[in-house]
Design a protein around this motif. Structure first.
Motif: not given
Length: 375
Positions: A5-8, A49-57, A93-95, A346-349
């Motif tokens: 499972x992945x949660x972001x 934006x900070x959250x998404x970059x942290x998920x990527x990292x 989208x990252x997850x 499937x498209x994230x929402x």
């Protein structure tokens, strides 16, 4: 089956490995959560934006850590589940894209999980006996963005009995914490301040509340919530003070806010218990889920409501109330057990109400049919 499972969806990056046996029992093999609180604290809230970059990292590393803790490899998995909404779309989208990539590379089923359904089904993961959390049950979902009472009739089958007309309760906690300058995140900060108020007042032998605030929606026939007025009442009390509030005043106001928020939730939930018992079935569980379900005062009020209604009270462990990947893996396992998977298109929402899951539930499968299929 064994599910990654992945949660972001917000400001926690999380990965987990969860197993579901043939009898519907769940077992958490690994549950890794990386909080971003320090990255957002200076802003007083989550910056998308900070959250998404942290998920990527961090996500790839956390997935590897979860697999290692579970003693698993990708070849041991039966499916990949990821939050596909609702939430901050960059993080979602990252997850989701990471999960799709793994599913495609390994030839595994992909399950797009509604974040709220993850919360809604957590009690079925943590129950000692699956029969304790069998469908149907009444769910109170309380978090920073959601405050709803739902009849849970099966996987993908949720009927809203009541929701908030303005702020969610978690949002009201956060805004009240900001008004009182208690720090971030607001919910735990208000709870800690209220605890300090209670200790100080008990030591001084004070029984009468220092501040009187309203109890929103109390006594209404419906199951709706409202918390904006309670938050406004806190601000008005601050404005009435002759001098800037000291620590004691801020703690006492936090205690008054928390007490009446809990009483309002209890009143609304008691109304929903009566309606659920009459319309669905008597003697079924009352389940609470979501980040605010970690609040001890609210949990105690809800346990009292359930007892008065002749219902059992189920609440996940505190660490599974806030966002985590174990609940996403479990929701994926519940769906996969019913043959429910999603295509890689499937498209994230960013928005995805639970009521919209009806078209993704097993056709014609109510609680009894789902229970039989799950067993």
């Amino acid at each position: 089956m064994r599910i990654l499972g992945i949660e972001t969806s917000c400001d926690e990056t999380a990965a987990a490995i969860v197993e579901r046996d043939a009898n519907g029992r769940g077992l958490i093999r690994a549950n890794v959560v990386l909080s971003q609180l320090d990255e957002h604290r200076a802003y007083g809230g989550v910056v998308p934006e900070i959250a998404a970059r942290s998920h990527l990292d961090h996500l790839d590393r956390l997935i590897a850590q979860a697999l290692e803790e579970a003693g698993s490899g990708f070849d041991d998995l039966d499916g990949i589940a990821a939050t596909a909404g609702p939430g901050l779309i960059g993080g979602v989208m990252v997850g989701a894209l990471t999960a799709k990539a793994i599913a495609w590379a390994r030839g595994l089923p992909f399950i797009a999980v509604n974040h709220l359904e993850g919360h809604a089904l957590t009690a079925r993961l943590t129950a000692d006996d699956p029969a304790e959390a069998a469908f149907p049950y009444l769910l109170l979902l309380v978090s920073g963005g959601h405050c709803q009472l739902l009849a849970v009739e099966g996987v993908g089958r949720y009927r809203v009995l009541g929701t908030t007309v303005d702020d969610a309760v978690g949002e009201a906690f956060d805004k009240t914490a900001k008004l009182l300058d208690l720090g971030y995140p607001g919910g735990p900060a208000v709870e800690r301040a209220a605890e300090r108020s209670a200790r100080r007042r008990a030591e001084a032998g004070e029984e009468t509340p220092r501040f009187r605030l309203p109890i929103p929606m109390r006594g209404r026939d419906d199951c709706a919530f409202s918390f904006s007025g309670l938050k406004t009442a806190v601000r008005q009390q601050l404005e009435r003070l002759d001098t800037p509030p000291g620590e004691a005043e801020r703690e006492d106001l936090a205690a008054a806010f928390q007490t009446n928020a809990a009483r309002s939730i209890a009143d609304r939930t008691a109304r929903a218990c009566a309606r659920f018992t009459a319309e669905v079935a008597p003697g079924r569980p009352l389940v609470v889920a979501g980040g605010v379900a970690a609040n001890k005062v609210i949990r105690a009020e809800l346990a009292r409501v359930a007892d008065a209604a002749g219902m059992t009270f189920l609440a996940p462990p505190l660490k599974l109330c806030t966002d985590n990947a174990a609940m996403i893996a479990w929701a994926g396992a519940e769906r996969l057990a019913l043959g429910l998977t999603d295509g890689l298109d499937f498209r994230p929402r960013p928005r995805w109400p639970l009521a919209d899951l009806a078209d993704r539930a097993p056709p014609g499968a109510g609680a009894a049919a789902q229970a039989e299929a799950g067993a």
